[in-house]
Scaffold this active site. Structure first.
Site, PDB file in Angstrom:
ATOM      1  N   ASP A 464      14.968  71.307  38.715  1.00 25.67           N
ATOM      2  CA  ASP A 464      14.418  69.992  38.376  1.00 25.67           C
ATOM      3  C   ASP A 464      14.971  68.903  39.305  1.00 25.67           C
ATOM      4  OD1 ASP A 464      12.954  68.151  36.907  1.00 25.67           O
ATOM      5  OD2 ASP A 464      13.636  68.919  34.970  1.00 25.67           O
ATOM      6  N   ASP A 530       4.890  66.939  32.856  1.00 26.52           N
ATOM      7  CA  ASP A 530       5.575  66.945  31.564  1.00 26.52           C
ATOM      8  C   ASP A 530       4.589  66.753  30.425  1.00 26.52           C
ATOM      9  OD1 ASP A 530       8.090  67.503  32.339  1.00 26.52           O
ATOM     10  OD2 ASP A 530       8.865  65.459  32.227  1.00 26.52           O
TER      11      ASP A 530
END
Ligand code: GLA
Length: 729
Positions: A464, A530
């Site tokens: 990430d 997301d």
């Protein structure tokens, strides 16, 4: 096609006569014809459908047809529009190269000195020099089997003093009738939204200054004939493969030329070349096609042909992020793993929250040791073993480039935080950026990851990157550091992969803010967003597919009520949306009913049955939004099988929607068409919803499916009907 000697050195007398005036590259149904004079950099004379063999006479004729008349009130000579446009020619658009030596050497005039056709491939490289500015420029152009142009340029400082580089952009001209531009925009949780505009005089500039690819990245800048669509219109598109600051733009001159440019966006003083040093640009990938699907197909073919393209089936993922967030209660996680395995998950991913003092997002980044103080000694290893005993791979979340000020790492090494001398950058998500150009920081992160992967046999990393690089200076030099940091991230990934063979890595950046072909050289999928609300995901995935094939796009089934939008959607729609990607589950299954669990298991089975097709097939997209629905399909390259998703997205003013053509099938072949949704409810026999043949299926010829089509079921919005088409003969 002209065949060139392997290398022609312009400084050598006898080779001067064989210096080619034009070069024709052709591959994948595409031709690129370059004008390669001795006195200027190469110019593109033609880029489009393959021209077939052109002998010297044919190339001379093409050149004769190419040269423009002089512009009124312009310079008294033709202004060559070269791959790196130069101001000395009279070119008043953006120059390809900008830089200087403390104010001098600011207007180079390059003359090619060497032109090389790499034996056997459609690759040409050109080296050019300018003795006055003491610079050497090199350009490499490859036309690969997928019909993609892959280009990069470099500049070397041959002078005694420093050369400050401002930018190095490659420019590709597109024809006059490319009069509309399409690119992508976006933001967190709403990535890759298309936008269109006319290609008018001036510059349409898409600049990314996030220090990462960006949720708003253009991704592909396309110019094409007005109204071009998925299946129509000649289109030319460019993608810059870079995960740092970058610039792509479409520029039209007062003289009418239209160019697509791309290059890195450098910060002031970020690249200063010492004597002998060379800067290399990121790769520019460019595609010509008829329609956006054919263009996407070229990118997909290219990616699928790479040796590192994932070859194993894409395992069903179970990711716990939206189920537990930072609440890492070990027993709960174990229960989720059990539930995941029971519905058929094949890879279990433990997300953020497993390490250091990471009880929320304000602490712990950088301290990559399991939270065993809370879980108990050895319990992390127990969890990994438990997951593996259930027959699943184990995946783990890292954010290797980041550091919380509240971490043991930051307390020990404040000098590893990227910053402008004398002040720390403003925090984002309570975090700062770790300076990977610092060799010790690089070594620390690499060994933290490698030792955990080796010790526990970790199969997968979700890598990430959750903040923009603001004031990202190097603590060693005090200079802007995004350029070097980006290259170090690539190096880190390469080093970890080399030391951990078989490890797969996902590129995630606050969702889908790092989707580009350079990060994908060393990662195996992207987390597209997301936002796992299927209604939003339809668009996000549709446009991510403009660059990436479905098997590289992580797509999960979320909870009934989407966490990012609050929208409530049926499981059948959530799962049908996740189907056309690398399928996963990101839902607290402990809160799901037994019916939901059973239905989810049926969707997992369906994915497993169809993934060989979806992950190798040609992607077909059609918009019928005025009629309330869209079409998405995957067609096996031999056209013996296809899967189509007809998704009702809206309630248009007329209804029912009518027929939808199922394109791309073999016109002469007989096909069986059957509904593929794992379960239909009682409504399946309702003639106001489904056509009569729906229950039993239909046998019909390909040309009928391609040209006539079948009736669209009258579903409510946010529902998908799946059709499985198989050759019957
Ligand atoms: C980012 C990712 C999410 C999740 C969180 C964890 O936002 O995109 O999927 O991993 O970080 O903090």
């Amino acid at each position: 096609m002209v065949s060139l000697p392997v290398a022609i050195d312009g400084t050598c007398e006898e080779s001067v006569t064989t210096w080619p005036r034009q070069v024709h590259l052709s591959a994948g149904g595409i031709s690129l014809v370059l004008l390669t004079p001795r006195t200027t950099l190469p110019s593109v004379m033609y880029w489009g459908p393959e021209l077939g063999d052109l002998d010297n006479v044919g190339l001379d004729a093409l050149e004769a047809a190419y040269h423009p008349v002089l512009a009124s009130n312009g310079v008294d000579a033709e202004v060559p529009v070269t791959l790196i446009p130069e101001g000395w020619t009279g070119w008043t658009g953006t120059p390809g190269l900008a830089g200087h030596r403390k104010g001098t050497a600011w207007s180079p005039r390059f003359e090619p000195s060497r032109i090389t056709r790499v034996g056997g491939s459609e690759t040409l490289s050109v080296v050019a020099n300018d003795p006055a500015t003491q610079l050497e420029l090199d350009i490499e152009i490859e036309l690969n089997a997928a019909g993609l142009l892959v280009m990069r340029a470099g500049v070397r400082n041959l002078g005694d003093d420093e050369y400050t580089l401002e930018h190095l952009n490659i420019a590709l001209p597109v024809p006059d009738d490319a009069n509309e531009i399409l690119d992508l925009a976006g933001r967190w949780a709403k990535e890759r939204v298309p936008q269109r505009r006319p290609f008018t005089v001036g510059t349409h500039l898409r600049e990314g200054r996030h220090g990462r690819t960006g949720a708003d990245a253009a991704t592909i800048l396309v110019a094409g004939e007005a109204g071009f669509g998925f299946d129509s219109g000649r289109v030319w598109g460019a993608h810059l493969a870079f995960s740092g600051n970058h610039r792509v733009f479409a520029e039209r001159q007062f003289t009418g030329e239209k160019l697509l440019y791309a290059g890195e966006a450098l910060m002031p003083g970020e690249v200063i070349l010492a004597t002998g040093e060379r800067y290399q640009s990121p790769k520019l990938y460019a595609a010509h096609a008829i329609g956006l699907d054919e263009m996407a197909g070229r990118f997909h073919d290219h990616l699928r042909a790479r040796p590192q393209h994932p070859q194993s089936v894409r395992p069903v993922v179970m990711n716990v992020w939206e189920a537990v967030y930072f609440d890492h209660d070990l027993e709960r996680i174990i229960d989720l793993a059990t539930l995941g395995a029971s519905v058929g998950a094949e890879r279990f991913v433990l997300d953020d929250g497993w390490f250091g003092n990471r009880t929320g997002d304000s602490a712990g980044l950088g301290d990559w040791t399991p939270r065993e103080a809370a879980w108990g000694e050895g319990r992390f290893g127990d969890l990994v073993r438990y997951v593996k005993n259930l027959g699943m791979q184990f995946g783990l979340w890292f954010e290797p480039e980041m550091i919380n000020e509240d971490s043991d790492l930051a307390r020990a090494h404040p000098e590893w935080i990227m910053q402008v001398p004398g002040r720390l950058p403003v925090e984002a998500r309570h975090q700062q950026v770790l300076d990977l150009t610092h060799p010790d920081a690089f070594a620390y992160i690499k060994s933290s990851i490698v030792s955990l992967v080796r010790q526990h046999g970790i199969d997968f990393i979700k890598w990430d990157h959750n903040r923009d690089l603001v004031d990202a200076g190097s603590t060693r030099t005090g200079r802007a550091g995004i350029h070097e940091q980006t290259l170090r991230v690539y190096k880190l990934l390469d080093a970890i992969r080399a030391e951990c063979p078989g490890l797969e890595i996902e590129s995630c950046s606050s969702g889908g803010a790092r989707v580009d072909l350079e990060i994908l050289e060393r990662t195996d999928r992207v987390w597209a967003s997301d936002c796992i609300d299927a209604h939003e995901r339809q668009g996000i995935q549709r446009w991510t597919m403009q660059l990436l094939p479905p098997e590289l796009i992580g797509s999960h089934v979320g909870a009934e009520r989407a966490h990012t939008t609050g929208r409530k959607l049926d499981l059948s729609f959530r799962a049908a949306t996740a189907l056309f990607g690398h399928f996963g589950i990101e839902w607290d299954l402990s809160a799901a009913s037994s019916e939901e669990i059973a239905e989810l298991a049926r969707w997992v089975d369906l994915y497993k049955r169809h993934r060989p097709l979806i992950h190798t097939g040609r992607v077909i997209r059609r918009d019928h939004e005025d009629r309330g629905f869209t079409l998405l399909g995957a067609i096996r390259p031999d056209r013996a099988e296809a899967l189509f998703a007809i998704t009702v997205v809206d309630r248009p003013v007329t209804w029912p929607a009518g027929r939808v053509q199922l394109p791309g099938l073999d016109p002469a072949r007989l096909y069986r068409v059957r509904s593929a949704n794992p379960r239909f409810d009682a409504e399946e026999n309702d003639p106001r919803i489904y056509p009569e043949w729906w229950g039993d299926g239909l046998t019909v010829r390909g040309d009928v499916l391609n040209n006539v089509g079948v009736q669209v079921p009258a579903l409510n919005p946010d529902h998908t009907a799946l059709l499985h088409v198989t050759a019957a003969s």
